[in-house]
Write an enzyme that holds these catalytic residues in place. Structure first.
Site, short mmCIF file in Angstrom:
data_model
loop_
_atom_site.label_atom_id
_atom_site.label_comp_id
_atom_site.label_asym_id
_atom_site.label_seq_id
_atom_site.Cartn_x
_atom_site.Cartn_y
_atom_site.Cartn_z
N PHE A 222 0.82 -1.22 0.00
CA PHE A 222 0.00 0.00 0.00
C PHE A 222 0.85 1.27 0.00
CE2 PHE A 222 -2.44 -3.33 2.27
CZ PHE A 222 -3.40 -3.56 1.29
N GLU A 226 7.33 1.03 -0.21
CA GLU A 226 8.00 1.60 -1.37
C GLU A 226 9.40 2.04 -0.95
OE1 GLU A 226 5.68 4.40 -3.73
OE2 GLU A 226 7.50 5.24 -4.64
N ARG A 304 2.17 15.42 -5.85
CA ARG A 304 0.92 14.83 -6.33
C ARG A 304 -0.32 15.51 -5.72
NH1 ARG A 304 -0.72 10.37 -9.54
NH2 ARG A 304 1.30 9.53 -10.09
N ARG A 336 -1.21 4.59 -0.86
CA ARG A 336 -2.25 4.56 -1.89
C ARG A 336 -2.87 5.92 -2.20
NH1 ARG A 336 -6.13 -0.68 -1.66
NH2 ARG A 336 -6.21 -1.11 -3.87
N PHE A 338 -0.89 8.56 -2.81
CA PHE A 338 0.38 9.29 -2.83
C PHE A 338 0.19 10.81 -2.82
CE2 PHE A 338 4.66 10.16 -4.74
CZ PHE A 338 5.43 9.29 -4.00
N THR A 434 5.31 10.78 -11.38
CA THR A 434 5.44 12.17 -11.81
C THR A 434 6.90 12.52 -12.11
OG1 THR A 434 5.52 12.86 -9.50
CG2 THR A 434 3.37 12.84 -10.57
N ALA A 503 2.60 3.80 -7.90
CA ALA A 503 1.95 4.72 -8.83
C ALA A 503 0.93 3.99 -9.71
CB ALA A 503 2.98 5.47 -9.67
N GLU A 706 -4.70 2.53 -7.28
CA GLU A 706 -4.93 3.63 -6.34
C GLU A 706 -6.24 4.41 -6.55
OE1 GLU A 706 -0.91 5.05 -7.43
OE2 GLU A 706 -0.79 5.61 -5.33
#
Ligand code: MTE
Ligand code: LUZ
Ligand code: MOS
Length: 756
Positions: A222, A226, A304, A336, A338, A434, A503, A706
């Site tokens: 989730f 990362e 984001r 999730r 982000f 991004t 992402a 997401e």
């Protein structure tokens, strides 16, 4: 096709880090962490622990052979605290012992003397004290200043959202095994094997090729794995290389909840300008992001929030500013959405407040301002194949919104203490990292002599079904049965330089790389056949394991084809790479085309609030979602349902509390409430938007991981409608989560609740 893991998951056969049979002589690690949120370390006493039963070694910042640094974006995060501590739960030392129990016992013998310094918990306080992770971010479109003057209404306010614990079922963990090269093999529960490999290389002071990272699957990530699977992986790696014995660690739930970062809480100011008809002409927003004690992924998360600050609306004049604020909480991280949910929450809140001031229904403002084709986002990208309006209209029609609204109105007229509320929640989420360079992936496909196929990619399976989708890609291109294919573990020696699986783009990027590798292999087969049969490569096809030439079945089947190719010494392996075309973004100008495409959808949420007790239930969530051309209905439906529940939890029950000295108070499942089956909506209906094509997605599908999280937010605004039906002329806080206590306090006790 079913998710390929369903049977093994159900039978308990799936292997997670803690299930991997450990090699002989394996040692166990335990982390000693700070119990002060901010201070100078005066003295760290590890002597008793070092001499304790079964202890092999205790590592601190001094025992790191390379750099004591794990910050992936900014080098501002030590692996082990060095001289100072910056959050309650910050790792200070790592005890390695013959058993897990002995490591834990020894950990309790460590003591640390700290001179306490002032603690900052709130982002606005950090900003006022200039404690910023980086310079502020700004996005601009048009000119808000002059357009506010033309507005009939200008409404200002504050919106706040809380953090969120990931609560992956499998806690963080790793098992490191030393290699004869002097390097190490790390089995890690990470979404980013290359991130682990890179940081292991820094802290060990050895090149990346000496480090192998292997990931079978995660029991959920989730976003929480990362970046934040890395410290545990590299701690075990340091000890394994040093002691030349395997070292394992799996965090206990309470330690995981204390040491790891969460979704970012935000406090935000908004100013929204509209004309009498409800058209939004201008919008200004300032985000104060609670980054915690180090950068981690906070900069792109804040980015984001700005990318998604107008959600699925077109607003011609926008100014969005974001401050990433350094506080004394664990470094907050990917979760999730982000930062997208935080950005979208504020515009939705602003629309509600404007609607209340104008005496207009919120849904009318929402509907009036939906995006259409050829509109510009406040970062320059122009909408294409926009499905905002199609989803909204279909949702309205499918679920007979007008009829529903009048039923709710009559219920509210008749019922005294129970009130119902409805809310629309449209979503628009950009797909691509991004940071453009991250949008690449590769795949390695082997066909063995018996016709079976091995596929390796950079994608991590964490329950979202990406292995299933990749298997479908290979099965479809070769037109072979799925039992011929295995998706192997994600391993840095087979697939290098992977972006994290994040992402929502795991299936797109790795699926497209797999598609390329399989197409190349198929082309090799056809060229070989063409050479032999005097036909054109384009004349051949494989249909359900049979080779066809010019539409006619030949006597060659898949196994025969592979056998023939091997005897002809054809290369039966292929590596391929995919990089998303066309996208670009200029960070300095905050302008470009960062996303391959956008995912759209609309939900209607219905709730009933018990206005005497503050309790509530979610009666129904009805969704029309844009899946593109779905690759797997079961997997995608599961993603929507799971994301929806996670989103509902975020805005209703899940509340992270810290003492004013920064100690977490919600570090157990008895104090941190996540939604369970009794919190699930009485009805969840998900309609698949029809006729949505998406050439940028794998097999015309759209990323799904997401975006549906954001439907959960509808619950917050539906609760607000129900509360307004009970006492209309009150100012209700635009502050999530709207726990039952907060509902009660908002209805009856102004003085207790912070009002915007
Ligand atoms: N679904 C499950 N079951 N478990 C997870 O950890 N992570 C979510 C989403 N769905 C997650 C999940 C997040 S945050 C992302 S970014 C995507 O899955 C990542 O996978 P994908 O890119 O393959 O969609
Ligand atoms: N991770 C990341 C993400 O590094 N960049 C992103 O843009 C992103 N977006 C969503 C989720 N994780
Ligand atoms: Mo998901 S937050 O991109 O791991």
């Amino acid at each position: 096709m079913k998710n390929i893991d369903t049977v093994n998951h159900t039978m308990g056969r799936s292997v997670y880090i803690d299930d991997v049979p450990v090699p002989e002589a394996t040692l166990y690690g335990c982390v000693y962490y700070s119990q002060v949120a901010h201070g100078k370390i005066l003295n760290l006493d590890i002597e008793r622990a070092q001499k304790a039963e079964g202890v092999v070694k205790v590592y601190t910042s001094e025992g790191v052979p390379g750099e004591n640094q794990i910050g992936g974006i900014f080098p501002d995060e030590p692996l082990f605290a060095d001289g100072e501590v910056h959050f309650w739960g910050q790792p200070v030392a790592f005890v390695v012992a013959e058993s897990e129990r002995l490591a834990k016992l020894a950990c309790e013998m460590i003591s640390m003397e700290v001179e306490e310094l002032a603690v900052i918990i709130e982002p606005r306080e950090a900003a006022a004290k200039e404690q910023l992770i980086m310079p502020p971010l700004e996005f601009k479109l048009g000119d808000t200043r002059t357009s506010f003057k033309e507005c009939d209404y200008v409404v200002e306010g504050v919106a706040e959202n809380g953090g969120q614990e990931h609560l992956y079922l499998e806690p963080q963990g790793a098992l490191s095994t030393p290699l004869e090269s002097g390097g190490v093999k790390i089995s890690s529960a990470t979404q980013g094997p290359t991130a682990v490999q890179r940081v292991a290389s820094w802290v060990l002071g050895i090149p990346m090729h000496l480090i192998e990272v292997d990931v079978q699957r995660l029991g959920g990530g989730f976003g929480g794995k990362e970046d934040q699977a890395t410290p545990w992986a590299v701690m075990t790696a340091i000890a394994a290389v040093d002691l030349k014995r395997p070292v394992k660690m799996v965090l206990h739930r309470i330690d995981d909840m204390r040491m790891t970062g969460k979704r970012h809480p935000y406090s935000s100011d908004f100013k929204i300008g509209l004309n009498k008809e409800g058209k939004i002409l201008a919008y200004e927003v300032t985000f104060f992001q609670n980054a915690g004690a180090a950068a981690d992924l906070s900069p792109p998360v804040l980015g984001r929030s700005l990318f998604h600050c107008t959600n699925s609306y077109f607003i011609p004049n926008v100014k969005a500013t974001g401050y990433s604020c350094r506080t004394n909480l664990p470094p907050n991280t990917a979760f999730r959405g982000f930062g997208g949910p935080q950005g979208m929450f504020v515009i939705e809140a602003a629309i509600r407040k404007a609607a209340e001031v104008m005496g207009m229904e919120a849904w009318k403002i929402q509907k009036t301002n939906l995006l259409e084709d050829k509109k510009q986002f406040p970062y320059g990208q122009i909408t294409e194949r926009c499905q905002a309006r199609t989803c909204w209209i279909q949702c309205e029609e499918n679920y007979e919104f007008e009829k529903k609204q009048s039923q709710v109105d009559s219920f509210n007229r008749e019922s005294k203490a129970f009130k119902k509320g409805l809310a629309f929640m449209p979503i628009c989420f950009g797909i691509s990292f991004t940071k453009t360079p991250m949008n690449q992936a590769s795949a390695l496909v082997h066909i063995y002599q018996d016709g079976s196929i091995s596929v390796s990619t950079g994608a991590i399976e964490m329950g979202q079904g990406v292995y299933t989708k990749i298997l479908q890609v290979a099965a479809q291109i070769f037109s072979v049965g799925s039992s011929r294919i295995t998706i192997h573990s994600t391993n840095t020696t087979r697939v290098a330089n992977t972006s994290p699986t994040a992402a929502s783009s795991g299936a797109d990027l790795n699926g497209k790389a797999t598609e390329r590798a399989c197409l190349e292999l198929r082309q090799r087969f056809f060229s070989l056949l063409a050479e032999e049969g005097g036909a054109d490569p384009g004349d051949y096809e494989i249909r359900e394991e049979k080779v066809f030439c010019k539409g006619k079945e030949t006597d060659l089947d898949w196994e025969g084809l592979v056998d023939k190719a091997f005897l002809k010494r054809m290369n039966l392996s292929c590596q391929a790479h995919y990089a998303t075309p066309e996208i670009h973004f200029d960070d300095k100008k905050s302008w470009g085309k960062p996303f391959a495409y956008h995912v759209y959808g609309t939900s209607i949420t219905e709730v009933t609030v018990d206005c005497l007790r503050g309790r509530y239930v979610v009666d129904a969530v009805r969704i029309v979602h844009d899946f593109g051309k779905t690759m797997n209905k079961d997997v995608d439906l599961g993603q929507v349902e799971g994301a929806l529940m996670q989103g509902i939890g975020w805005v209703t029950l899940e509340e992270l509390l810290f003492t004013d000295k920064g100690r977490p108070m919600t570090d157990t499942l008895s104090s941190y409430k996540v939604p369970d089956i009794y919190c699930a909506p009485g009805e969840v209906d998900v309609a698949f938007l029809e006729n949505s094509e998406n050439p940028m997605g794998i097999f015309n599908s759209k990323a799904v991981g997401e975006p549906p999280f954001m439907y959960g937010m509808g619950t917050f605004f539906a609760l607000r409608e129900a509360m307004k039906a009970f006492i209309p002329d009150k100012t209700y806080p635009l502050s999530a989560p709207m726990t039952p206590e907060k509902v009660l306090m908002s209805l009856y006790g102004d003085e207790v609740v912070k009002l915007p």
